[in-house]
Enzyme design. Structure first.
Site, short mmCIF file in Angstrom:
data_model
loop_
_atom_site.label_atom_id
_atom_site.label_comp_id
_atom_site.label_asym_id
_atom_site.label_seq_id
_atom_site.Cartn_x
_atom_site.Cartn_y
_atom_site.Cartn_z
N SER A 1 0.85 -1.20 0.00
CA SER A 1 0.00 0.00 0.00
C SER A 1 0.88 1.25 0.00
CB SER A 1 -0.94 -0.04 1.21
OG SER A 1 -1.94 0.94 1.08
N ASN A 2 0.33 2.37 0.37
CA ASN A 2 1.11 3.62 0.39
C ASN A 2 0.65 4.49 1.55
OD1 ASN A 2 -1.12 5.40 -0.62
ND2 ASN A 2 -0.99 3.95 -2.33
N HIS A 3 1.26 5.67 1.69
CA HIS A 3 1.01 6.49 2.88
C HIS A 3 -0.25 7.35 2.80
CE1 HIS A 3 4.61 5.43 4.96
NE2 HIS A 3 5.41 5.85 3.97
#
Ligand code: CTP
Length: 401
Positions: A210-212
């Site tokens: 995923s990402n931030h």
């Protein structure tokens, strides 16, 4: 300017322990920029004092004796004429019954009868009182007359019982108020699709890439669109945020799910604020990868680009009339954003520098430059994500014209 700016809101507080939550509601309304006048009934005053409300609104709170004071008769009529909205929270079964029958024996009910503005009622009562046929009849009568009944919610009741009767939370009441205040806004009658959050690409049944992205900017955009009167569909990857009241929410995980959900909608506007994955595992491993099997090699493939897919099927603007994207960059901000604006056939792109400490991912502020397909640009100062959202919605409604 928010939907609350320069609005005059009357808050009626009746005799319920949920009155303590009404102080929070009054505080939230006042902080949002509205002028809030609180009217307590005699029983309301027993639970929370006028001083509490005066302290959070910065304005005098009114009680029954004010009806018989110097301003007699003028007070409720002037309130009734000037208010943009009357919200009664908490509203007891007794006040609900009085409102349903047009009884006006205290400052609050006399004001409600004189008021020309929308009426929002947040019931709060115990046990089976809400389900009593008489209360149900009163609710139905008030609804038929145009009142908006919000709640009650389910959960622990002051009597120790569990059931339906709790006043819904102030944040949720705020959401309902926003919809009413914004319903004749610039996007009234328009449909807006907003995507938000960082997609999750499964590696195995327990792990994801995923990402931030926190989803904050996307959720703020959905809220700003609702505040402008739009019908909103929020397509969201998992976030920790409560969805805005009034939005139709589609929960997704992967970028493929998000793409399918977007392609399933037709709307006036698409705003892609989500951080969709660019790469995903080529295969999702069926069973949990075990440590004892050593360090796995995860092969990646390109994930679908949602905006490019939309651009491919939207040449006649049948799917979405206006498409807005974001560009998250840590270098060559404007060059990269301009390239995305043209390659993804956008009408507007909001470029944000994610290397800045005070703006961008996860924090509450954003500093963006808006680039339009027409060639113009506008650099916004450091603003809250809600203010950025309001600016983007303002421009979007202009683009729709
Ligand atoms: N986007 C998309 N589909 C993806 C990834 C991103 O539609 N799979 C959208 C985003 O929602 C955003 C815009 O494309 O509106 C730009 O996203 P960004 O992450 O800045 O750029 P990418 O196109 O992914 O390119 P790069 O990561 O190489 O900068």
């Amino acid at each position: 300017m928010s939907v609350f700016t320069e609005k005059h809101i009357l808050l009626g507080v009746t005799g319920s322990i949920a009155g303590y939550k009404a102080a929070d509601l009054a505080s939230k309304l006042a902080q949002s920029g509205s002028q809030v006048d609180v009217i307590l009934t005699g029983a309301g005053e027993k639970f929370v004092t006028p001083l509490t409300f005066q302290s959070v609104t910065g304005r005098r709170a009114y009680i029954d004796s004010d009806l018989w004071g110097n301003e007699a008769h003028v007070l409720h009529v002037s309130f009734g004429k000037s208010a943009d909205l009357l919200v009664i929270a908490p509203c007891t079964a007794h006040t609900l019954a009085k409102l349903a029958h047009g009884l006006a024996d205290n400052l609050l009910t006399v004001t409600a009868l004189a008021a020309e503005c929308p009426l929002v009622i947040a019931p709060a009562m115990d046990g089976g009182m809400f389900y009593h046929p008489t209360t149900q009849e009163n609710v139905a009568k008030l609804k038929a007359g145009g009142a908006i009944i919000v709640g009650p919610g389910e959960g622990h009741l002051a009597s120790g019982l569990t059931g339906k009767g709790r006043m819904i939370e102030p944040a949720e009441i705020m959401g309902h108020i926003r919809i009413i205040l914004g319903r004749n806004g610039k996007l009234a009658g328009k449909k807006v699709v907003v995507t938000a959050g960082g997609t999750q690409e499964s590696i195995d049944p327990v792990r994801v890439i995923s990402n931030h992205s926190s989803g904050k900017q996307g959720y703020a955009l959905a809220q700003a669109a609702l505040d402008s009167g739009a019908e909103v569909c929020l397509i969201t990857a998992p976030t920790a945020l409560p969805p805005p009241v009034g939005a139709r929410v589609i929960n997704v995980n992967s970028v493929q799910n998000m793409l399918d959900a977007v392609m399933g909608e037709t709307a006036d506007v698409l705003i892609m604020a989500a951080a969709g994955a660019d790469f995903r595992p080529t295969h999702i491993v069926k069973d949990k990868i075990k440590k004892r099997d050593g360090i796995p090699q995860i092969e990646l493939e390109a994930a679908p680009d949602i905006l490019k897919t939309v651009a491919g099927s939207n040449s006649e603007k049948k799917h979405f009339k206006v498409v807005v994207g974001f560009a998250a960059e840590n270098r060559d901000l404007l060059e990269n954003a301009f390239e995305k604006l043209t390659s993804k056939k956008l009408d507007l792109i909001a470029a944000n520098d994610i290397s800045a400490k005070d703006a961008g991912f996860a924090v509450d502020n954003n500093r963006v430059t808006l680039l339009f397909a027409s060639g113009t640009t506008e650099t916004l100062p450091l603003l809250s994500k809600m203010e950025v959202a309001e600016k983007i919605i303002e421009h979007t409604s202009r683009l729709l014209e």
